[in-house]
Design a protein around this motif. Sequence first.
Motif, PDB file in Angstrom:
ATOM      1  N   LEU A   4       0.643  -0.878   0.310  1.00  0.00           N
ATOM      2  CA  LEU A   4      -0.317   0.281   0.194  1.00  0.00           C
ATOM      3  C   LEU A   4       0.830   1.369  -0.093  1.00  0.00           C
ATOM      4  CD1 LEU A   4      -2.840  -0.967   2.639  1.00  0.00           C
ATOM      5  CD2 LEU A   4      -3.192  -0.690   0.376  1.00  0.00           C
ATOM      6  N   LYS A   6       0.494   5.268   0.077  1.00  0.00           N
ATOM      7  CA  LYS A   6      -0.325   6.586  -0.137  1.00  0.00           C
ATOM      8  C   LYS A   6      -1.662   6.946  -1.035  1.00  0.00           C
ATOM      9  CE  LYS A   6      -0.777  11.699   1.697  1.00  0.00           C
ATOM     10  NZ  LYS A   6      -0.180  12.882   1.876  1.00  0.00           N
ATOM     11  N   GLN A   9      -3.776   4.469  -0.717  1.00  0.00           N
ATOM     12  CA  GLN A   9      -4.762   3.617   0.096  1.00  0.00           C
ATOM     13  C   GLN A   9      -6.021   4.969   0.093  1.00  0.00           C
ATOM     14  OE1 GLN A   9      -3.211   6.844   3.429  1.00  0.00           O
ATOM     15  NE2 GLN A   9      -3.376   4.913   5.095  1.00  0.00           N
ATOM     16  N   HIS A  50       1.065   2.701   5.180  1.00  0.00           N
ATOM     17  CA  HIS A  50      -0.406   3.468   4.687  1.00  0.00           C
ATOM     18  C   HIS A  50      -1.224   2.239   4.754  1.00  0.00           C
ATOM     19  CE1 HIS A  50       1.784   6.935   3.654  1.00  0.00           C
ATOM     20  NE2 HIS A  50       2.839   6.022   2.955  1.00  0.00           N
ATOM     21  N   PHE A  52      -4.678   0.008   5.701  1.00  0.00           N
ATOM     22  CA  PHE A  52      -5.892   0.737   5.240  1.00  0.00           C
ATOM     23  C   PHE A  52      -7.260   0.261   6.703  1.00  0.00           C
ATOM     24  CE2 PHE A  52      -6.051  -3.955   4.014  1.00  0.00           C
ATOM     25  CZ  PHE A  52      -6.952  -4.734   4.031  1.00  0.00           C
ATOM     26  N   ASP A  75      -0.505  -3.069   5.903  1.00  0.00           N
ATOM     27  CA  ASP A  75      -2.044  -3.207   5.685  1.00  0.00           C
ATOM     28  C   ASP A  75      -2.749  -3.191   6.352  1.00  0.00           C
ATOM     29  OD1 ASP A  75      -0.689  -4.177   3.188  1.00  0.00           O
ATOM     30  OD2 ASP A  75      -1.381  -6.186   3.132  1.00  0.00           O
ATOM     31  N   LYS A 104      -9.064   3.572   6.728  1.00  0.00           N
ATOM     32  CA  LYS A 104     -10.541   3.814   7.171  1.00  0.00           C
ATOM     33  C   LYS A 104     -11.515   2.747   7.502  1.00  0.00           C
ATOM     34  CE  LYS A 104      -8.889   6.163   4.176  1.00  0.00           C
ATOM     35  NZ  LYS A 104      -8.864   6.193   2.322  1.00  0.00           N
TER      36      LYS A 104
END
Length: 230
Positions: A4, A6, A9, A50, A52, A75, A104
């Motif tokens: 990942l 930026k 992401q 980065h 998620f 991750d 997120k």
Amino acid sequence: MKTLTKELQALITPRIALNLLQEGNKRFVSNLKINRNLLQQVNETSDGQHPFAVILSCIDSRTSAELIFDQGLGDIFSIRIAGNIINEDILGSMEFACKVAGAKIIVVLGHTKCGAVKGACDHVEMGNLTALLGKLQPAVYQEKTETTNRNSGNGDFVEKVAMINVRRTVHAIMERSPILKEMIQNGEIGIVGGMYEVGSGAVDFYEDTLIINESGKAGAPPDKTTARTE
């Protein structure tokens, strides 16, 4: 599987983040994990991370979130503590993970046959463990359906307490962190609770705890209600 960045992401929504975890768990259960070059990921994440998702799970040796959800280095933020309880430090870690680092979705992940929950059901007192298990006691007392054998010898009682604890924790995160609550309301992040079955490897996400505001507007109603704790 790409490491990942930026940019990647930024393309992940809370709904996509949940789907990534669900698909990863399906692979884990089917023993079809993605082939990753972990040393390459070490190099690619050396200058930054980065993730998620942020996952609050138990320290139980069978519940490694990276394995359960078939994820690689960089991750997920993995927070592990006996009984998947929260405190000020854990909330602060979640706020960093989401507000600063861009995760997120928050997952509160309990598991079956949890030793910490069993200890709380038996009202165990032992050194510093006493205070930790005390944070699980509200879930023990909230469980009303089992009227006899309310101890660790009653497997049904233990699992019901574990489920209540997950739901209470989801609710408490919303109550105790204005930063995370606002991010959820604005659709920047989502939150959900679930249970890992140690016998099968499967994760059951609790739909009644899922909050993802896909309208992206502050104050707009999420597509699921907040956690029920009854």
